[in-house]
Scaffold this motif. Structure first.
Motif, PDB file in Angstrom:
ATOM      1  N   PHE A   1      38.580  42.787  41.821  1.00 38.98           N
ATOM      2  CA  PHE A   1      39.289  41.591  41.394  1.00 38.98           C
ATOM      3  C   PHE A   1      38.328  40.494  40.946  1.00 38.98           C
ATOM      4  O   PHE A   1      38.132  39.499  41.640  1.00 38.98           O
ATOM      5  CB  PHE A   1      40.223  41.087  42.503  1.00 38.98           C
TER       6      PHE A   1
ATOM      7  N   ASP B   1      47.285  43.504  40.319  1.00 44.30           N
ATOM      8  CA  ASP B   1      46.792  42.146  40.071  1.00 44.30           C
ATOM      9  C   ASP B   1      47.850  41.114  40.425  1.00 44.30           C
ATOM     10  O   ASP B   1      47.548  40.043  40.982  1.00 44.30           O
ATOM     11  CB  ASP B   1      46.397  41.988  38.603  1.00 44.30           C
TER      12      ASP B   1
ATOM     13  N   PRO C   1      41.484  37.559  39.436  1.00 44.68           N
ATOM     14  CA  PRO C   1      42.002  38.929  39.481  1.00 44.68           C
ATOM     15  C   PRO C   1      41.394  39.779  38.369  1.00 44.68           C
ATOM     16  O   PRO C   1      40.571  39.314  37.584  1.00 44.68           O
ATOM     17  CB  PRO C   1      43.511  38.731  39.289  1.00 44.68           C
ATOM     18  N   GLY C   2      41.834  41.022  38.304  1.00 43.90           N
ATOM     19  CA  GLY C   2      41.345  41.940  37.280  1.00 43.90           C
ATOM     20  C   GLY C   2      40.553  43.078  37.885  1.00 43.90           C
ATOM     21  O   GLY C   2      39.479  42.876  38.429  1.00 43.90           O
ATOM     22  N   MET C   3      41.090  44.303  37.776  1.00 44.37           N
ATOM     23  CA  MET C   3      40.501  45.467  38.426  1.00 44.37           C
ATOM     24  C   MET C   3      39.696  46.357  37.486  1.00 44.37           C
ATOM     25  O   MET C   3      38.895  47.164  37.944  1.00 44.37           O
ATOM     26  CB  MET C   3      41.620  46.322  39.047  1.00 44.37           C
TER      27      MET C   3
ATOM     28  N   CYS D   1      47.772  38.392  43.699  1.00 41.00           N
ATOM     29  CA  CYS D   1      47.978  36.956  43.479  1.00 41.00           C
ATOM     30  C   CYS D   1      49.185  36.423  44.246  1.00 41.00           C
ATOM     31  O   CYS D   1      49.386  35.210  44.336  1.00 41.00           O
ATOM     32  CB  CYS D   1      48.131  36.665  41.981  1.00 41.00           C
TER      33      CYS D   1
END
Length: 350
Positions: free
Chosen positions: A115, A67, A85-87, A71
């Motif tokens: 993301f 993440d 973001p964020g998986m 970015c």
């Protein structure tokens, strides 16, 4: 009154959900509008779900080094700006598309996304969701996708780790490292040597099941491993560091040993001395866990199903290192960048 986020101020009302003209509600999300700059908390209008999509009320989202890289514009995938973001995440199903058959409203799920999950809501394809068993809390479930999916893929699918074998894991106190220790020790019945960069991290790895540990900031990893196992070496290495640590770990392998490259947290990608592979009949391989979702979905799905099953059975115990609120996302990133983190760092959306 205002909320401060890494030098930026936001009115409290702006950080709360509010009604919008379409009859729905805006939701808060961490947004990357410019690479290498702090994230901002913004209100986002929800879009309709597609026929095969699911809207999830996110409870927890994992914070991964990927993440941070995305970015910065340094990850393999580069979403168009601005993006969230964020998986990986855990939460409950809010709404399903017309053709969704795998989950229903109210189901507790974990998911992986491209993301978009550092937000109070996210939309993802039904194939990217797995139902959480009753005995598994949402917080612990959020740790499973990336860390345990990677650990299971590396140990079981790639290295084919057998009971009684010795596994050396680098960055052992990180989220993936602790997951490797957990799975190797408690599921595969292997012996684990934990390698980390401080005595405190080594101690944590020992507490989490490692049989022995090595602080590689204090000297040669290869020599320390030799003192523990002799000239025979270790059977399996799971490396997330790269650079000289990778090379020392490679030289620590036994005859027909297997080394699995998971990442390069140290910042340096080492070149593999091919003569070492030949002399000991060593296998060097990689695990890019997320790529399996597109290239071999049954194997990818099995890694997550196994993680959920192991957790339901009490065979693994995911470790939460720190929990931050959504508006503290930049502090969470800094916590990881400065290597203060042990175990999984989570964002709490509730």
């Amino acid at each position: 009154m205002a909320a401060t986020l890494r030098g930026r101020c936001f009115p409290w009302v702006w950080l709360c959900r509010r009604a919008w003209p379409g009859g729905g509600r805006h939701y808060r999300a961490a947004r990357c509008a410019e690479l290498k700059q702090p994230l901002a908390i913004e209100e986002v209008a929800p879009r309709p779900v597609g026929p095969h999509e699911v809207r999830v009320d996110v409870h927890f989202c994992g914070v991964n080094f990927a993440d941070i890289l995305v970015c910065r514009g340094q990850y393999q995938e580069r979403p168009h700006l601005p993006f969230t973001p964020g998986m990986e995440f855990s939460g409950t199903v809010l709404e399903t598309g017309t053709d969704v058959s795998t989950v229903k409203e109210g189901d507790r799920v974990i998911g992986v996304s491209g993301f978009n999950s550092m937000a109070e809501e996210c939309i993802t394809d039904q194939k990217a969701l797995w139902r959480i068993p009753d005995r598994v809390p949402l917080r612990e479930a959020a740790i499973l996708p990336v860390s345990y999916g990677t650990a299971i893929m590396a140990l079981e699918h790639r290295a084919r780790t057998q009971p009684g074998e010795t596994v050396l894991v680098t960055a052992a106190a990180g989220a993936t490292g602790l997951a490797v220790i957990d799975v190797a020790t408690n599921v595969l019945q292997a012996k684990v040597i934990a390698a980390a960069g401080s005595d405190e991290k080594c101690q944590l790895a020992m507490q989490r099941g490692a049989e022995s540990s090595v602080n590689y900031s204090q000297g040669s990893l290869k020599e320390a491993v030799r003192k523990l196992v002799g000239s025979g070496g270790v059977n399996v290495v799971i490396d997330t560091v790269g650079g000289d640590i990778f090379l020392d770990a490679l030289r620590s392998l036994a005859w027909e040993g297997r080394i699995v490259v998971v990442g390069f947290a140290g910042g340096t990608i080492a070149s593999v001395p091919a003569n070492l592979l030949l002399l000991k009949n060593i296998s060097a391989m990689g695990v890019y866990w997320g790529r399996y979702q597109d290239r071999n979905f049954p194997v990818f799905s099995r890694s997550l199903s196994s993680a959920l099953q192991y957790c339901q059975e009490g065979r693994i115990q995911p470790y939460v290192g720190a929990v931050f609120k959504l508006e503290e996302v930049n502090d969470a990133f800094l916590h990881v960048i400065q290597r203060k983190s042990t175990g999984k760092v989570l964002l709490s959306l509730k």
